[in-house]
Design a protein around this motif. Sequence first.
Motif, short mmCIF file in Angstrom:
data_model
loop_
_atom_site.label_atom_id
_atom_site.label_comp_id
_atom_site.label_asym_id
_atom_site.label_seq_id
_atom_site.Cartn_x
_atom_site.Cartn_y
_atom_site.Cartn_z
N SER A 154 -1.40 1.18 38.60
CA SER A 154 -0.64 1.95 39.59
C SER A 154 0.85 1.92 39.27
N HIS A 203 -10.18 5.78 43.71
CA HIS A 203 -8.85 6.21 43.26
C HIS A 203 -8.87 6.52 41.77
N ASP A 229 -4.92 8.30 51.30
CA ASP A 229 -4.73 8.06 49.87
C ASP A 229 -5.25 9.22 49.05
N ASP A 241 -0.83 10.53 46.23
CA ASP A 241 -0.87 9.29 45.48
C ASP A 241 0.08 8.30 46.11
#
Length: 415
Positions: free
Chosen positions: A233, A286, A375, A379
């Motif tokens: 991330s 994700h 989410d 992002d």
Amino acid sequence: MSFGEVPAYRVQTLNTLAFPKGQVPRCEMTGLPARVQCITPHITLYFVSKECAKQAWYGIMHKIAPLLGPLRTPCLVVGTEEDRAKREYTMEMSKKALVDLCSQEAEKFLVERQYDLAIPGALQAVTFLREIYGDGAIEMIGPFMQLAEAHLGLGRAREAAEVLGRATWTVSKNPDCSNSMKSQLHRNIGKLHLSQNKLDEALAELSHDIYFSSLEMGPEHIETSVGYYHIASVFYAQHKIENALAFYDKVVDIWYRFLLAARRDTNLVDSVSESQLSQAGDMLDHVLRTRAKLLGDTHIATGEAKYTVGLLHLVANNVEKARDAIQAALATYIDHLGPDHPSTKHIQDTHDACPLPKAPPGQVIAFGDDADDADAAGDTLHGHTFGAIDAHFPSQMPRAATQSPIPLVPEGAGL
């Protein structure tokens, strides 16, 4: 004001003039002078506001209020030394049991993303542990981490930093602190830095997280995969897309192997907590969305992520979602590799073996899009909004090479 359907529990304004100067009760949550009182059949509790009282009540107080009265009532009978020892032992064991209950409630609310309700239980656990062991006890690290995660989930960077500062001091006072605790501490500090857009600092803390987690459980452990995910991330936020994809690959690889092993050995499933399954669902969903966004929904790597998500849904007993994800992955593999390829046949066998009946109520663990629609819309992670990615990738961009990004221990990693 009454709580739910129990009118006996009510909150009313506190008459501070009724108390001697300097002896106004303190709030159970904040430690500030109380302004309201929560009256129960068992004990009267004090809070700084009605909102704070309601948060504490639904968070933990409704479960422990009947036990707080006896614990906080001074014993008028002195008794013999043996009687006093027995009484102290009983009090200590009762507080330890309450610590377990408070921590379990806090963890439950963290899994459900009800971060405001997780705070009261974690705070009460800290209070009981301080009474048992005193300040600086290593046992307080767990509730500190729960508090930090709750504040991060609520976007409260200042409160999270304060809690993590106390946790850092506690770890420094306990040289025998486990590598697992050190890993959790550095992970949450890294998440805090990420939420503040301090990306280089976040990367340094998360490398410590991976290092200590690898020492404790190994670099291929599902718990270590969380550190890889957060580092990915950070790289994504820095627009270092290939680095981010490589670390996301590592997360998928670890969980793919674990879930395949769990299908052969059901005891492995019992070793994973509900919190870990929920967190894994968030991470893999994700990664799936990121691969679909950057590589395309029909890319083979996106299909792999769909299959891994499907396997996780099987473990979590989300049967319908498992079948949908595995069927989508199967279509991708047939398109790229053909129906006779071993990988395609493996997914076909898994799809055919999926149970058809719906999961019984109460046994399904929710995660992914249903659990975190925000989410999916953008992002974000712990309040940090990633910038738009302008890079354009060809539809058949090869998947980033899988790697084992275990950093060497940085200097001064004694903490």
